[in-house]
Design a protein around this motif. Structure first.
Motif, PDB file in Angstrom:
ATOM      1  N   GLY A  87       0.793  -1.213   0.000  1.00 32.87           N
ATOM      2  CA  GLY A  87       0.000   0.000   0.000  1.00 32.87           C
ATOM      3  C   GLY A  87       0.827   1.265   0.000  1.00 32.87           C
ATOM      4  N   SER A  88       2.046   1.190   0.527  1.00 32.39           N
ATOM      5  CA  SER A  88       2.825   2.414   0.695  1.00 32.39           C
ATOM      6  C   SER A  88       3.167   3.060  -0.648  1.00 32.39           C
ATOM      7  CB  SER A  88       4.098   2.118   1.484  1.00 32.39           C
ATOM      8  OG  SER A  88       4.940   1.285   0.725  1.00 32.39           O
ATOM      9  N   ALA A  89       3.381   2.234  -1.672  1.00 33.27           N
ATOM     10  CA  ALA A  89       3.745   2.786  -2.979  1.00 33.27           C
ATOM     11  C   ALA A  89       2.625   3.675  -3.498  1.00 33.27           C
ATOM     12  CB  ALA A  89       4.033   1.654  -3.962  1.00 33.27           C
ATOM     13  N   ALA A  90       1.380   3.174  -3.374  1.00 30.08           N
ATOM     14  CA  ALA A  90       0.246   3.942  -3.862  1.00 30.08           C
ATOM     15  C   ALA A  90       0.046   5.206  -3.031  1.00 30.08           C
ATOM     16  CB  ALA A  90      -1.015   3.089  -3.819  1.00 30.08           C
ATOM     17  N   MET A  91       0.229   5.058  -1.722  1.00 27.19           N
ATOM     18  CA  MET A  91       0.063   6.215  -0.852  1.00 27.19           C
ATOM     19  C   MET A  91       1.078   7.293  -1.220  1.00 27.19           C
ATOM     20  SD  MET A  91      -0.421   6.036   3.236  1.00 27.19           S
ATOM     21  CE  MET A  91       1.291   5.918   3.639  1.00 27.19           C
ATOM     22  N   ASP A  92       2.267   6.875  -1.528  1.00 26.59           N
ATOM     23  CA  ASP A  92       3.327   7.778  -1.936  1.00 26.59           C
ATOM     24  C   ASP A  92       2.949   8.491  -3.232  1.00 26.59           C
ATOM     25  OD1 ASP A  92       6.239   8.413  -1.266  1.00 26.59           O
ATOM     26  OD2 ASP A  92       6.327   7.984  -3.409  1.00 26.59           O
ATOM     27  N   ARG A  93       2.351   7.737  -4.141  1.00 26.00           N
ATOM     28  CA  ARG A  93       2.002   8.228  -5.461  1.00 26.00           C
ATOM     29  C   ARG A  93       0.814   9.191  -5.386  1.00 26.00           C
ATOM     30  NH1 ARG A  93       1.662   3.303  -7.496  1.00 26.00           N
ATOM     31  NH2 ARG A  93      -0.588   3.306  -7.684  1.00 26.00           N
ATOM     32  N   LEU A  94      -0.206   8.806  -4.606  1.00 30.00           N
ATOM     33  CA  LEU A  94      -1.476   9.527  -4.656  1.00 30.00           C
ATOM     34  C   LEU A  94      -1.593  10.635  -3.611  1.00 30.00           C
ATOM     35  CD1 LEU A  94      -3.824   6.446  -5.160  1.00 30.00           C
ATOM     36  CD2 LEU A  94      -2.947   8.002  -6.905  1.00 30.00           C
ATOM     37  N   THR A  95      -0.759  10.647  -2.620  1.00 28.41           N
ATOM     38  CA  THR A  95      -0.830  11.694  -1.601  1.00 28.41           C
ATOM     39  C   THR A  95       0.553  12.276  -1.379  1.00 28.41           C
ATOM     40  OG1 THR A  95      -0.290  10.332   0.292  1.00 28.41           O
ATOM     41  CG2 THR A  95      -2.595  10.326  -0.406  1.00 28.41           C
ATOM     42  N   ALA A  96       0.598  13.279  -0.503  1.00 24.09           N
ATOM     43  CA  ALA A  96       1.889  13.892  -0.203  1.00 24.09           C
ATOM     44  C   ALA A  96       2.633  13.112   0.889  1.00 24.09           C
ATOM     45  CB  ALA A  96       1.674  15.338   0.242  1.00 24.09           C
ATOM     46  N   VAL A  97       2.026  11.982   1.308  1.00 26.82           N
ATOM     47  CA  VAL A  97       2.655  11.196   2.370  1.00 26.82           C
ATOM     48  C   VAL A  97       3.790  10.367   1.773  1.00 26.82           C
ATOM     49  CG1 VAL A  97       2.280   9.481   4.156  1.00 26.82           C
ATOM     50  CG2 VAL A  97       0.428  11.035   3.523  1.00 26.82           C
ATOM     51  N   PRO A  98       5.019  10.550   2.269  1.00 27.64           N
ATOM     52  CA  PRO A  98       6.125   9.770   1.705  1.00 27.64           C
ATOM     53  C   PRO A  98       6.040   8.307   2.133  1.00 27.64           C
ATOM     54  CG  PRO A  98       6.887  11.059   3.562  1.00 27.64           C
ATOM     55  CD  PRO A  98       5.448  11.441   3.345  1.00 27.64           C
ATOM     56  N   ARG A  99       6.557   7.406   1.320  1.00 28.00           N
ATOM     57  CA  ARG A  99       6.454   5.981   1.649  1.00 28.00           C
ATOM     58  C   ARG A  99       7.260   5.620   2.891  1.00 28.00           C
ATOM     59  NH1 ARG A  99       8.369   2.133  -2.767  1.00 28.00           N
ATOM     60  NH2 ARG A  99       7.376   3.567  -4.181  1.00 28.00           N
ATOM     61  N   GLU A 100       8.179   6.487   3.271  1.00 27.71           N
ATOM     62  CA  GLU A 100       8.968   6.211   4.486  1.00 27.71           C
ATOM     63  C   GLU A 100       8.080   6.142   5.730  1.00 27.71           C
ATOM     64  OE1 GLU A 100       9.973   8.173   2.062  1.00 27.71           O
ATOM     65  OE2 GLU A 100      11.698   6.954   1.445  1.00 27.71           O
ATOM     66  N   LEU A 101       6.872   6.720   5.603  1.00 30.41           N
ATOM     67  CA  LEU A 101       5.960   6.650   6.746  1.00 30.41           C
ATOM     68  C   LEU A 101       5.739   5.195   7.175  1.00 30.41           C
ATOM     69  CD1 LEU A 101       3.861   8.067   8.655  1.00 30.41           C
ATOM     70  CD2 LEU A 101       2.151   7.365   6.993  1.00 30.41           C
ATOM     71  N   ILE A 102       5.687   4.306   6.173  1.00 30.11           N
ATOM     72  CA  ILE A 102       5.449   2.896   6.467  1.00 30.11           C
ATOM     73  C   ILE A 102       6.575   2.313   7.309  1.00 30.11           C
ATOM     74  CG2 ILE A 102       5.216   0.630   5.390  1.00 30.11           C
ATOM     75  CD1 ILE A 102       2.788   2.648   5.289  1.00 30.11           C
ATOM     76  N   THR A 103       7.786   2.754   7.011  1.00 32.01           N
ATOM     77  CA  THR A 103       8.916   2.292   7.823  1.00 32.01           C
ATOM     78  C   THR A 103       8.748   2.761   9.263  1.00 32.01           C
ATOM     79  OG1 THR A 103      10.192   2.710   5.829  1.00 32.01           O
ATOM     80  CG2 THR A 103      11.418   2.104   7.798  1.00 32.01           C
ATOM     81  N   ILE A 104       8.278   4.003   9.394  1.00 36.24           N
ATOM     82  CA  ILE A 104       8.052   4.539  10.743  1.00 36.24           C
ATOM     83  C   ILE A 104       6.992   3.702  11.459  1.00 36.24           C
ATOM     84  CG2 ILE A 104       7.207   6.520  12.059  1.00 36.24           C
ATOM     85  CD1 ILE A 104       8.359   8.336   9.918  1.00 36.24           C
ATOM     86  N   ILE A 105       5.903   3.422  10.738  1.00 33.23           N
ATOM     87  CA  ILE A 105       4.823   2.644  11.373  1.00 33.23           C
ATOM     88  C   ILE A 105       5.312   1.256  11.768  1.00 33.23           C
ATOM     89  CG2 ILE A 105       2.606   1.511  10.923  1.00 33.23           C
ATOM     90  CD1 ILE A 105       1.730   3.991   9.421  1.00 33.23           C
ATOM     91  N   GLN A 106       6.080   0.635  10.878  1.00 35.73           N
ATOM     92  CA  GLN A 106       6.616  -0.693  11.217  1.00 35.73           C
ATOM     93  C   GLN A 106       7.482  -0.621  12.470  1.00 35.73           C
ATOM     94  OE1 GLN A 106       8.583  -2.062   7.678  1.00 35.73           O
ATOM     95  NE2 GLN A 106       6.699  -2.898   6.805  1.00 35.73           N
ATOM     96  N   ALA A 107       8.312   0.410  12.530  1.00 31.82           N
ATOM     97  CA  ALA A 107       9.194   0.553  13.686  1.00 31.82           C
ATOM     98  C   ALA A 107       8.376   0.771  14.954  1.00 31.82           C
ATOM     99  CB  ALA A 107      10.155   1.722  13.461  1.00 31.82           C
ATOM    100  N   LEU A 108       7.313   1.575  14.822  1.00 32.67           N
ATOM    101  CA  LEU A 108       6.480   1.841  15.997  1.00 32.67           C
ATOM    102  C   LEU A 108       5.773   0.571  16.478  1.00 32.67           C
ATOM    103  CD1 LEU A 108       4.935   5.290  15.027  1.00 32.67           C
ATOM    104  CD2 LEU A 108       6.396   4.822  17.000  1.00 32.67           C
ATOM    105  N   ILE A 109       5.313  -0.253  15.520  1.00 31.16           N
ATOM    106  CA  ILE A 109       4.668  -1.518  15.898  1.00 31.16           C
ATOM    107  C   ILE A 109       5.627  -2.354  16.745  1.00 31.16           C
ATOM    108  CG2 ILE A 109       3.777  -3.721  15.044  1.00 31.16           C
ATOM    109  CD1 ILE A 109       2.693  -2.221  12.606  1.00 31.16           C
ATOM    110  N   ILE A 110       6.847  -2.467  16.238  1.00 30.96           N
ATOM    111  CA  ILE A 110       7.849  -3.256  16.960  1.00 30.96           C
ATOM    112  C   ILE A 110       8.101  -2.659  18.335  1.00 30.96           C
ATOM    113  CG2 ILE A 110      10.241  -4.062  16.936  1.00 30.96           C
ATOM    114  CD1 ILE A 110       8.083  -5.179  14.843  1.00 30.96           C
ATOM    115  N   PHE A 111       8.179  -1.334  18.363  1.00 31.24           N
ATOM    116  CA  PHE A 111       8.430  -0.664  19.631  1.00 31.24           C
ATOM    117  C   PHE A 111       7.344  -1.005  20.648  1.00 31.24           C
ATOM    118  CE2 PHE A 111       7.476   2.924  22.401  1.00 31.24           C
ATOM    119  CZ  PHE A 111       8.669   3.044  23.079  1.00 31.24           C
ATOM    120  N   PHE A 112       6.096  -0.940  20.187  1.00 31.07           N
ATOM    121  CA  PHE A 112       5.001  -1.166  21.135  1.00 31.07           C
ATOM    122  C   PHE A 112       4.873  -2.638  21.531  1.00 31.07           C
ATOM    123  CE2 PHE A 112       3.321   2.986  19.527  1.00 31.07           C
ATOM    124  CZ  PHE A 112       3.412   3.636  20.751  1.00 31.07           C
ATOM    125  N   VAL A 113       5.161  -3.538  20.591  1.00 34.05           N
ATOM    126  CA  VAL A 113       5.117  -4.949  20.966  1.00 34.05           C
ATOM    127  C   VAL A 113       6.195  -5.239  22.003  1.00 34.05           C
ATOM    128  CG1 VAL A 113       5.407  -7.323  20.182  1.00 34.05           C
ATOM    129  CG2 VAL A 113       4.135  -5.710  18.784  1.00 34.05           C
TER     130      VAL A 113
END
Lengths: 518, 347
Positions: free
Chosen positions: B305-331
């Motif tokens: 999904g991140s590729a499309a989000m990057d393409r269609l919005t101003a949200v950079p795909r790196e956000l997904i890396t942040i979210i993944q890192a946060l998931i790990i952090f919280f687990v």
């Protein structure tokens, strides 16, 4: 008599248990008040509340008639309350004096005034008759002396109310006697003492009054002179308890375990068992008495194949089993209740059912086609052992971790005993176990003996050794120093031998002692 | 009695779920920060990864290697071993599978494909059992050895694919594998292959081995309390080596799937940390094979999904890396989550 302390209606709820339920407790000036109850009955919780380590949910505390709010230990210390914990809080590389003044150090400029510290500790130790060398390092002291340092630490901070949490659990019989002398001396000097224990004999030996807790509630308070062993045991457990194991005389048969010149070294290469000889016959209980750390653990582990021997031979029946694998030894008819059930005896995160097949997990009927686990058989076995050994709560798929110490021990005992081994070693079988469970385990040990098992009992509890054994061996410094028939032994004699005394010396001493009395 | 079991299972699910929700919530803050609507962005993320059969297929294709590496880490963990070496085991397994794939000719598919898969498993198993052996016999900690062997595997396969087995083109890769060794594409033009079934099969096998066999009883006992295992007559050394070998085999399968299902040749450094992602997937999946499957699908979806989000919005795909890192952090901060939940209960 003036009350120095009164606790009223103390209630403390922990996430899963009601640890204290409307408990009243009081302490008179200059008395020793024993607080007894089984593990988990709430004794320590009550005293931790008094010392400010926990806050009660409701209830009031009065010290010397004044209502107080003890929300941290500092407040308790200011109220002249001192507590000695089961696990000492001493800095091992420091000296006795340094430990005692720790936290309220005397200074000379930026430096510690060591000389004055030593002087003050000496004065203190003389005043209370607690002999100690202030310059000795803690690490070099025996457990009994370390405890004395803890008591001095509390007194140094001005304690007039002294709480001792299971102080005898770590002591040898001689050290227990010394401790009692100290407590009586402190009492003479006006210190009021709360003495937590679950050993009834100690209550009767030293206390003035006794309060019994059961499952968080106070069952009653009595003058010690108005009660007895049987009465207290029933108050603690809530039913009639058989304190003395009833057993017929042993009928020893063939030799089952024979040990010849066994040597075992620990991981540092120190020889812990030194050329030891021993034999146990079918149908008898051989008790090994000894202060812990004299090689008992290494001896047991070597027999079980859990530790390599450094010399000598071990026979199970006719077969030599020296350095066999633990599995092979087990299959030759060996059962072991290990001294540390958490480390050796149980996989705490496994269910009760899974723990009950540890060591049998590769055998019929628990495995089908040499590979697949048979859950049905595993649970059938669990139901059977849970019922036969009264494991509570009787839930097979609950993790062993969630059971009380006594019930955890019943898992180990049940698993090992139901295999009807030829040789059964029980190492500290009732350590940290409630009075009710102790009674049960003792009966089972005798039942095994009567079925013809050779039982080797290793215990630091002299009472246990004396009441179960048919023969008693004393272990000291890696060797068996004496083997006696159980009926020619007294507690005093065992204590003397356990500390390295020689039998000849003991007899000579006894004779001269008796002569003097005459 | 039954209720108790269920309650425990349910609790196991709570932390991962809460972790994902918290991570998405914080991610929403970042999306607001770049001036986009979080709900809209997350909608795109979801639609692009699950919204159509084709998107779903892409998500599963990305998830497949993570299922294998996640299971590799989880299996080791169950036996008390922290396998940081899935990346290296993956490369060795991949190369072994590729080698079987391009070396043998004229074999029927029914023999060639299984042979290549087994080759990949054995490669990974061999690489995993080295640190297993060193731990069992010499007491060397597996974390050190698995990390070091990652580098050895990387440079070894670099050399193999550019030296003796170079495919002859100008890119650093081996020759193509024969068609008889390739996994079948399931839903062209997506690159999802039958490797997915292999992963699901492996999850089932891992579950059965760990919880339904004598061997699994021993492996888990060694992981939970080696002293008690030894007392119970279990050979701790043997089980340690076996656990690392199986863990390595699973990582090797990840590489195998990538070669036989996706790249069809061994490409130097193709993995891009699939092995390391396995650690995160295992953590989120609570080291249970079925949990790992779900966690891998989530990570696959985020990547898709991140590729499309990057393409269609101003949200950079790196956000997904942040979210993944946060998931790990919280687990990893399970304790924190439990406290937050308990506070809510108290209120």
């Amino acid at each position: 008599m003036d009350k120095v302390l009164e606790m009223r209606g103390i209630t403390k709820q922990f996430p899963r248990v009601l640890a204290n339920d409307q408990v009243d407790f009081d302490l008179n000036h200059g008395e020793i008040h024993a607080l007894v109850g089984e593990n988990g009955s709430g004794k320590s919780t009550l005293m931790n509340i008094l010392y400010g380590l926990y806050q009660s949910d409701s209830g009031e505390i009065f010290v010397r008639g004044k209502k107080v709010n003890i929300n941290e230990p500092r407040v308790a210390i200011d109220l002249r309350i001192g507590m000695v914990f089961q696990h000492f809080m001493l800095v091992e590389p420091l000296t006795v004096a340094e430990n005692i003044v720790l936290g309220s150090e005397l200074r000379k400029g930026p430096f510690l005034d060591t000389r004055r510290a030593i002087q003050e500790v000496e004065e203190l130790s003389n005043r209370y008759g607690l002999k100690i060398d202030p310059r000795a390092k803690i690490a070099d002291l025996s457990v009994g002396l370390q405890q004395r340092v803890e008591i001095l630490k509390a007194l140094y901070r001005g304690a007039e109310i002294l709480i001792l949490d299971e102080p005898t659990a770590v002591l040898t019989p001689q050290e227990v006697e010394d401790l009692f002398k100290v407590l009586l001396a402190l009492k003479e000097q006006g210190t009021s003492i709360v003495f937590i224990t679950h050993k009834i004999k100690e209550v009767l030996a030293v206390s003035d009054r006794v309060s019994v807790l059961r499952r968080g509630r106070k069952v009653g308070t009595k003058a010690t002179s108005d009660t007895n062993e049987q009465d207290l045991a029933e108050m603690m457990v809530g039913r009639v308890v058989l304190l003395n194991v009833e057993k017929e005389p042993a009928q020893p048969g063939a030799e089952v375990l024979r040990i010849e010149k066994l040597s075992v070294k620990d991981q540092f290469g120190q020889e812990k068992v030194r050329s030891l000889d021993l034999n146990v016959r079918s149908g008898e209980v051989l008790g090994i008495a000894g202060v812990e750390g004299n090689g008992q653990s290494e001896l047991v582990e070597a027999i079980a194949g859990l530790q390599k021997t450094a010399g000598g031979r071990i026979f199970l029946g006719e077969q030599e089993i020296t350095n066999w694998s633990p599995l092979k030894i087990k299959e030759a008819g060996f059962g072991l209740v290990p001294e540390d059930r958490h480390r050796r005896g149980l996989v705490l995160d496994y269910s009760v059912a899974d723990n009950l097949i540890l060591g049998l997990h590769g055998k019929q009927p628990f495995v089908r086609r040499s590979m697949w686990r048979d859950d049905k058989a595993v649970y059938a076995n669990a139901e059977h052992v849970i019922e036969a050994y009264d494991i509570r709560p009787p839930v097979a798929n609950q993790p062993a971790r969630s059971l009380s110490g006594g019930n955890q021990q019943k898992i180990v005992v049940g698993r090992e005993f139901t295999q009807n081994p030829r040789l059964l070693i029980c190492a500290q079988p009732t350590r940290g176990v409630d009075v009710g469970a102790i009674e049960f385990i003792h009966q089972q040990v005798i039942a095994q003996r009567d079925q013809g098992a050779a039982v080797l009992l290793v215990s630091a509890e002299l009472d246990e050794i004396l009441s179960l054994s048919d023969r008693i061996a004393v272990m000291y410094n890696g060797q068996i120093v004496s083997v006696m028939s159980a009926d020619e032994v007294t507690e005093h004699k065992l204590g003397f031998l356990m500390l390295g005394g020689r039998l000849e010396d003991y007899e000579a001493h006894e004779v001269s002692g008796n002569a003097k009395q005459d | 009695m039954q209720n108790r079991t269920r309650a425990i299972r349910w609790q196991e699910m709570v932390t991962p779920l809460v972790a994902v929700i918290l991570a998405l919530a914080i991610g929403a803050g970042f999306i607001l920060f770049v001036g986009e609507n979080p709900l809209a962005a997350y909608k795109i993320l979801f639609v692009e990864s699950f919204g159509s059969l084709r998107n779903l297929a892409t998500t599963l294709q990305r998830a497949t290697p993570l299922m294998f590496t996640g299971m590799a880490v989880a299996f080791g963990y169950r036996a008390g071993l922290f396998n940081i070496g899935a990346e290296g085991q993956l490369y060795i397994g991949a190369f072994a599978a590729a080698w079987v794939g391009f070396t043998f000719t004229g074999l029927p598919r029914l023999i060639h494909l299984p042979l290549a898969i087994v080759g990949g498993m054995l490669g990974g198993a061999l690489w995993g059992s080295i640190p297993g052996y060193l731990k069992a016999k010499l007491g060397v900690h597996e974390v050190i050895n698995t990390i070091m062997l990652n580098f050895v595997a990387l440079y070894l396969t670099d050399w193999l694919a550019t030296g003796p087995f170079h495919g002859g083109s100008w890119v650093p890769e081996t020759a193509r594998i024969k068609a008889t060794a390739a996994l079948t594409r399931l839903y062209p033009p997506t690159r999802l292959s039958t490797g997915l079934f292999l992963a699901l099969l492996a999850a089932l096998a891992v579950y059965l081995v760990l919880w339904k066999t004598k061997q699994g009883y021993e492996l888990r006992a060694v992981g939970l309390n080696p002293h008690a295992a030894e007392y119970g007559g279990i050979n701790v050394a043997k089980n340690t080596i076996l656990a690392m070998a199986i863990s390595g085999a699973l990582a090797g399968l990840a590489g195998t799937e990538q070669i036989l299902g996706l790249h069809n040749r061994f490409i130097v450094r193709f993995s891009a940390d699939l092995g390391f992602m396995g650690i995160a997937v295992a953590l989120l999946g609570k080291n249970h094979p079925f949990g790992v499957i779900l966690a891998a699908i989530l990570f696959g979806a985020l990547q898709t999904g991140s590729a499309a989000m990057d393409r269609l919005t101003a949200v950079p795909r790196e956000l997904i890396t942040i979210i993944q890192a946060l998931i790990i952090f919280f687990v990893a901060a399970e304790y924190l989550i439990r406290r937050i939940l308990r506070m809510k209960e108290g209120a």
